[in-house]
Design an enzyme around this catalytic site. Structure first.
Site, short mmCIF file in Angstrom:
data_model
loop_
_atom_site.label_atom_id
_atom_site.label_comp_id
_atom_site.label_asym_id
_atom_site.label_seq_id
_atom_site.Cartn_x
_atom_site.Cartn_y
_atom_site.Cartn_z
N TYR A 161 -2.96 -3.75 -7.59
CA TYR A 161 -2.64 -4.19 -6.23
C TYR A 161 -3.79 -4.95 -5.55
O TYR A 161 -4.91 -4.48 -5.51
CB TYR A 161 -2.25 -2.99 -5.32
CG TYR A 161 -2.29 -3.45 -3.90
CD1 TYR A 161 -1.30 -4.30 -3.42
CD2 TYR A 161 -3.39 -3.19 -3.08
CE1 TYR A 161 -1.38 -4.85 -2.17
CE2 TYR A 161 -3.47 -3.73 -1.81
CZ TYR A 161 -2.46 -4.56 -1.37
OH TYR A 161 -2.56 -5.14 -0.13
N HIS B 52 -3.04 1.95 -2.68
CA HIS B 52 -1.65 1.55 -2.88
C HIS B 52 -0.83 2.62 -3.61
O HIS B 52 -0.14 2.34 -4.59
CB HIS B 52 -1.58 0.20 -3.62
CG HIS B 52 -0.53 -0.71 -3.03
ND1 HIS B 52 0.73 -0.80 -3.54
CD2 HIS B 52 -0.56 -1.54 -1.97
CE1 HIS B 52 1.43 -1.67 -2.82
NE2 HIS B 52 0.67 -2.12 -1.86
C1 GCO Z 1 -0.96 -4.12 2.54
C2 GCO Z 1 0.14 -3.81 1.60
C3 GCO Z 1 0.94 -4.95 1.14
C4 GCO Z 1 2.18 -4.53 0.42
C5 GCO Z 1 3.27 -5.52 0.64
C6 GCO Z 1 4.58 -4.97 0.16
O1 GCO Z 1 -1.69 -3.20 2.81
O2 GCO Z 1 -1.07 -5.25 2.99
O3 GCO Z 1 -0.18 -2.79 0.74
O4 GCO Z 1 0.22 -5.93 0.52
O5 GCO Z 1 1.94 -4.38 -0.95
O6 GCO Z 1 3.33 -5.84 1.98
O7 GCO Z 1 5.64 -5.66 0.70
MG MG Z 2 -1.40 -1.39 1.90
#
Ligand code: GCO
Ligand code: MG
Length: 408
Positions: free
Chosen positions: A160, A217
């Site tokens: 992520y 995440h």
């Molecule tokens: C963040 C998030 C996002 C999500 C995404 C899912 O903290 O910005 O974790 O990046 O993954 O918005 O739709």
């Molecule tokens: Mg997030």
């Protein structure tokens, strides 16, 4: 005063923004955001088939009763699709109210508690060297806070928030195109071995004053999250985001027993009922709901007030999936909220986005300054909107190396 019609637009530059426009018999219209990332057509359809036909003829000034009518009237309450659709209606009704009062929304909430609201940027690198470059770039731009996401050596795929190429480190925009998701492979042990001392290196690099945030995440089990939080205690993180999947709210008790690292949770919540226990038991420090996903201004303001009673500050979600309308609603709440914490800011205003959603909300020196225009302070250019259409997307799906399905 009556609502005479309403329409929904789906599309936008690089993202499928779902924009609701509510017209009235008084030459005033309101705008709202119903963008549910990667499932955009669903709230759009709910609006078109069920909610808009009921809205016609209602008095737009009764935003509270209209909210209750849809929420209680649906019988099947909550859920991300419905709450995003209600959120757009609610935002648009507040926009109308502000225009009628000739006041920016923050004035209707109780005025300003601060001039600029601190935001954080998203720094990313496929390795530590790239990440440090990315952090330095944002610090040089004047950001006071950065969220740091780093590639993990030996991890089979990027995870992520990690850029796949050096070109992304200054402007990270996820590309989730296609109905079939891309597969990411996750390895908790590698992450747990590498990330804590990497956060130490980052703290040494930025010095004591820059606020450092990190997003797990939803990847760790409760015991792992507790161990991780204990290990990174000395980094002085501003927050540790989503250490565990938020469905199991008791999971955080273990983390709390072992660490004082501030915890931020809530980007996937869509109602006060998803977070009231976390807030009341003081298991979190920041509540991450987004105005779009959590039913609009009326409902999010209730969450903010509950949070304030328990020393929980705001840290609204601000991924590029939210349109500038949601970000504007949050800018007004941020200007007002006595328990404001920080705002995620990943929309790096492109000329195309500014042309579609003209506004005077502005960013300077890592702070967001709210517009003084009446209502939300954002317009919507329908001629520009006609240039865009819908493209399907999906979030990645995560598996462990043996194939077990994991949390994205
Ligand atoms: C963040 C998030 C996002 C999500 C995404 C899912 O903290 O910005 O974790 O990046 O993954 O918005 O739709
Ligand atoms: Mg997030």
């Amino acid at each position: 005063m009556k609502i005479t019609s309403a329409k929904v637009f789906v599309g936008g530059p690089a993202k499928n923004y779902v924009t609701l426009k509510i017209m009235t018999d008084q030459d005033i219209y309101g705008l709202g955001d119903a963008t549910l990332n990667n499932r955009e057509t669903l709230p759009a359809q709910y609006l078109t088939d069920y909610l808009i036909p009921n809205l016609i003829g209602m008095d737009p000034r009764n935003s509270e009763d209209i909210w209750q009518f849809f929420f209680k009237g649906a019988y099947f309450k909550r859920g991300p699709i419905a709450m995003a659709a209600f959120g757009a209606i609610d935002m648009a009704l507040w926009d109308i109210k502000g225009k009628l009062a000739n006041m920016p929304l923050y004035q209707l909430f109780g005025g300003k508690s601060r001039e600029g609201a601190m935001v954080y940027a998203h720094a990313t690198g496929s390795d530590l060297e790239d990440l440090l470059d990315s952090i330095s770039y944002f610090v040089e731009q004047g950001y006071k806070a950065v969220r740091v996401q780093c590639g993990i050596p030996g991890m089979p795929t990027a995870s992520y928030g990690v850029s796949e190429s050096k070109a992304d480190v200054k402007n990270y925009i996820t590309n989730f195109s296609g109905v079939k998701p891309k597969i990411e492979v996750w390895d908790t042990e590698r992450y747990m071995r590498y990330m804590p001392h990497t956060l130490e290196r980052i703290r040494e690099h930025v010095g004591p004053d820059i606020k450092v945030l990190h997003d797990v995440h939803h990847r760790l089990r409760p015991r792992e999250a507790a161990a991780f939080a204990k290990q990174v205690e000395s980094v002085g993180l501003f927050w540790l985001e989503d250490p565990t999947p938020a469905d199991d709210q008791d999971a955080l008790k273990l983390l709390r027993q072992h660490s004082t690292v501030p915890v931020a949770i809530g980007e996937v919540f869509n109602s006060i009922w998803d977070c009231n226990k976390l807030i009341e038991n003081e298991l979190i420090d920041f509540i991450r709901v987004a105005v779009t996903y959590a039913g609009g201004i009326t409902h999010v303001k209730r969450i903010v007030d509950l949070a304030g009673l328990h020393h929980v500050r705001t840290g609204f979600h601000g991924a590029p999936s939210h349109s500038p309308l949601c970000m504007a609603a949050q800018a007004h709440l941020n200007a007002w909220a006595p328990n404001f914490g920080i705002q995620e800011y990943l929309i790096l205003g492109t000329p195309e986005c500014d042309a579609l959603f003209p506004s005077e909300h502005r960013m300077a020196g890592g702070l967001m300054y709210v517009s003084d225009a009446p209502g939300l302070g954002v317009d919507f250019n329908e001629t520009e909107a006609a240039r865009y259409s819908y493209t399907a997307g999906s979030h990645p799906v995560v598996r462990l190396e043996d194939g077990t399905l994991w949390n994205y």
